[in-house]
Enzyme design. Structure first.
Site, mmCIF file in Angstrom:
data_model
loop_
_atom_site.group_PDB
_atom_site.id
_atom_site.type_symbol
_atom_site.label_atom_id
_atom_site.label_comp_id
_atom_site.label_asym_id
_atom_site.label_seq_id
_atom_site.Cartn_x
_atom_site.Cartn_y
_atom_site.Cartn_z
ATOM 1 N N CYS A 1 -19.797 -3.773 7.818
ATOM 2 C CA CYS A 1 -19.011 -4.354 8.912
ATOM 3 C C CYS A 1 -18.353 -3.231 9.728
ATOM 4 C CB CYS A 1 -18.027 -5.392 8.385
ATOM 5 S SG CYS A 1 -17.664 -6.631 9.623
ATOM 6 N N HIS B 1 -21.336 -9.030 5.405
ATOM 7 C CA HIS B 1 -20.729 -8.656 4.122
ATOM 8 C C HIS B 1 -21.649 -9.039 2.959
ATOM 9 C CE1 HIS B 1 -16.772 -7.414 5.596
ATOM 10 N NE2 HIS B 1 -16.992 -8.299 6.550
ATOM 11 N N GLU C 1 -21.702 -7.944 0.052
ATOM 12 C CA GLU C 1 -20.993 -7.961 -1.242
ATOM 13 C C GLU C 1 -20.585 -9.376 -1.652
ATOM 14 O OE1 GLU C 1 -19.806 -6.861 1.599
ATOM 15 O OE2 GLU C 1 -17.639 -7.183 1.825
HETATM 16 N N1 GLN Z 1 -12.652 -4.931 12.822
HETATM 17 C C1 GLN Z 1 -14.051 -5.129 12.987
HETATM 18 C C2 GLN Z 1 -14.368 -6.386 13.784
HETATM 19 O O1 GLN Z 1 -13.532 -7.248 13.891
HETATM 20 C C3 GLN Z 1 -14.760 -5.166 11.652
HETATM 21 C C4 GLN Z 1 -14.373 -6.332 10.816
HETATM 22 C C5 GLN Z 1 -14.738 -6.165 9.376
HETATM 23 O O2 GLN Z 1 -15.016 -5.058 8.921
HETATM 24 N N2 GLN Z 1 -14.728 -7.234 8.624
HETATM 25 O O3 GLN Z 1 -15.430 -6.540 14.310
#
Ligand code: GLN
Length: 547
Positions: A380, A519, A521
């Site tokens: 992410c 994600h 994970e």
């Molecule tokens: N802050 C980033 C976004 O909002 C990544 C979010 C995250 O890593 N879950 O796109």
């Protein structure tokens, strides 16, 4: 209709109710039953989405896009049953639903009270999907005696009263403190917490007791007598070296048998514990160790990255190797050379995160991993940082940033490679977001499909070219920049089905450099490690043999 197990906690918090519930779910599955687990949280936040990771730990996201408590992660990891929006509720959510109904006039002007309106709402929630499974396990957050927990306890009391007899049981998790001076396990706090439960009309059927040592027969009898439970329903929950021993250990202590006895299910189906024997063996018989640096922002609170820690452990199990994680605060690389801290690690991972703090340091860590050919996994925010690093250091966009970051004072220009997405497609629906929306309402949340490029590393790792993974973010890589970035050697190997949103990047000339916008994970299980984590650990292991 399902049988219900209500799991409550007493004496102190953080005894591991979530884990105990999850392990019981796994044991019931091992006996051939279907299960679903549910969490009822007494706090007033509407959901954990906007709660600080420092305070509350990780936000676990479901396929259907709910931001939930990290205990739902335990449930999924132990049972493999994908949690849903309807598996997590808080007082805040219950009260806001009741208040909305009141405003709409649904109660026809009646006086709205905790009993029956709030408790009715809780009971309705508990019963959702009751015909789908054999057992529904509902965990009540907090500890008996907490003021805000009362409506939940009252609701489960009423619920069990209204069901046919033998449909519901109560399992109470407590602590037996060990007093070293007298060499004794103390039962009094448990007696008090059961007294508290019984005062509100709940008599536990099973006591699951955390204790440092085996419960001597004398104390077991005492607990049975004073707490009014059968002595075989006093189950010891000893401390574990790994949470993945919980199903085998709790089975050994007789937990699942006690639950089946309480429901008067006889004869009990024989359990097949082969899955958990394999998991436990893979953990205990691991050979060697690899060292992974996790470079992030919430590094002082390990629970903020709970699923990452577990998914890395699963990756270790897949490769029969121990994974040791070192937490490094990204900000340090804004002052000191990454090599000073990162040399010697077999792989580097940058997890998700929000806000600008630490991001310049993360970009330095990515540069180190990319140039030194150390396996790199960006998740992410970690993917976004990988894209910014390549944009700045390989594609010549020195001022590449994300719209999430406020431009530095005095900085002349900024190229927004990562931008705030305001509309996108999910399935057949168009979704729109506006900056003024409620906090927590502006994110791309839940399961989305991605199409993987044939011949890419990720297509090989997944063994397929169509995947569904969970998302939780606001910002996206702007595809306008893809052609220029691709020229440098970055491959956009996963895209949304409409081709608009980059989902995966990989650096071609590298043993393992992958960034994912989602994600992975959240979907890893000990008995089914996520392919990306399994392969990342494999690459780290390979690297460990080189260094
Ligand atoms: N802050 C980033 C976004 O909002 C990544 C979010 C995250 O890593 N879950 O796109």
């Amino acid at each position: 209709m399902a049988r219900f197990v209500f799991v409550t906690g007493g004496v102190v918090s953080s005894l591991g109710k979530g884990l105990a519930s999850a392990a019981l779910g796994a044991l019931l599955q091992a006996r051939g039953y279907t299960v679903r687990l549910r969490k009822l949280d007494p706090y007033l936040n509407v959901d954990p989405g906007t709660m600080s990771p420092f305070e509350h730990g990780e936000v676990f996201v479901t396929d259907d896009g709910a931001e939930t408590d990290l205990d739902l992660g335990h449930y999924e990891r132990f049972t493999g049953v994908a949690a849903r929006r309807t598996d997590s509720i808080s007082s805040g959510k219950i009260y806001s639903t009741v208040l909305e109904k009141e405003r709409r006039g649904d109660y026809l002007g009646k006086t709205i009270q905790v009993i029956p309106h709030v408790t009715d709402e809780i009971k309705q929630f508990i019963a959702i999907g009751e015909n789908e499974v054999d057992f529904m396990l509902c965990e009540i957050g907090g500890t008996v005696g907490d003021i805000e927990g009362l409506p939940f306890f009252e609701a489960i009391r009423q619920f069990s009263q209204e069901q046919g007899s033998g449909q519901c049981i109560f399992m109470h998790l407590t602590l037996l403190p060990f007093i070293a001076a007298s060499g004794e396990l103390k039962t009094k706090p448990t007696q008090h917490s059961v007294k508290e439960l019984r005062a509100i009309g709940i008599a536990p059927d099973i006591l699951l007791c955390r204790s440092e040592i085996e419960i001597p027969e004398k104390e077991r009898q005492k607990l049975a007598l004073f707490c009014n439970v059968r002595s075989e329903a006093v189950i010891a929950a000893p401390d574990l070296t790994t949470i993945y021993d919980a199903p085998l250990d709790y089975h050994h202590e007789g937990l699942d048998q006690a639950v089946l006895n309480a429901f008067q299910i006889s004869p009990a189906p024989r359990p097949d514990l082969s899955r958990w024997k394999d998991v436990s063996e893979r953990f205990h018989k691991a050979e060697g160790e690899i060292r992974i640096a996790v470079v992030g922002k919430y590094t002082t609170m390990e629970d903020s990255y709970k699923s990452i820690v577990e998914a890395l452990a699963h990756g270790g199990m897949a490769n029969r190797v121990r994974v040791s994680i070192e937490w490094i605060d990204a900000e340090i690389f804004e002052r000191e050379e990454p090599a000073l801290h990162l040399a010697g690690f077999h792989a580097i991972l940058i997890p998700g995160g929000f806000g600008e703090r630490g991001t310049e340091g993360m970009i330095k860590a990515v540069e180190f991993a990319r140039k030194r050919k150390v396996p790199y996994f960006g998740i992410c925010l970690g993917m976004q940082m990988a894209v910014l690093e390549v944009a700045r250091n390989a594609a010549g966009f020195q001022d590449a940033v994300s719209e999430e970051f406020i431009p530095q004072e005095g900085s002349k220009s900024a190229t927004y490679i990562i931008f705030h997405l305001k509309e996108w497609i999910q399935g057949n629906n168009k979704i729109e977001r506006h900056l003024g929306d409620d906090k927590g309402g502006t994110m791309r949340l839940g399961s989305y499909r991605a199409i993987l490029a044939k011949g890419s590393k990720v297509a090989r790792v997944y063994g397929q070219t169509q995947i569904d993974e969970r998302h939780r973010h606001r910002y996206e890589v702007d595809r306008e920049y893809c052609p220029q970035l691709e020229k440098t050697g970055l491959c956009f190997s996963g895209m949304s089905p409409d081709g608009r949103l980059p989902e995966i990047v990989e650096w071609r000339d590298h043993p393992w450099f992958i960034g994912v916008q989602f994600h992975p994970e959240l979907k890893s299980k000990p008995f089914q490690p996520h392919p990306l984590f399994a392969d990342f650990v494999r690459a780290a292991l390979e690297n460990s043999r080189l260094v």
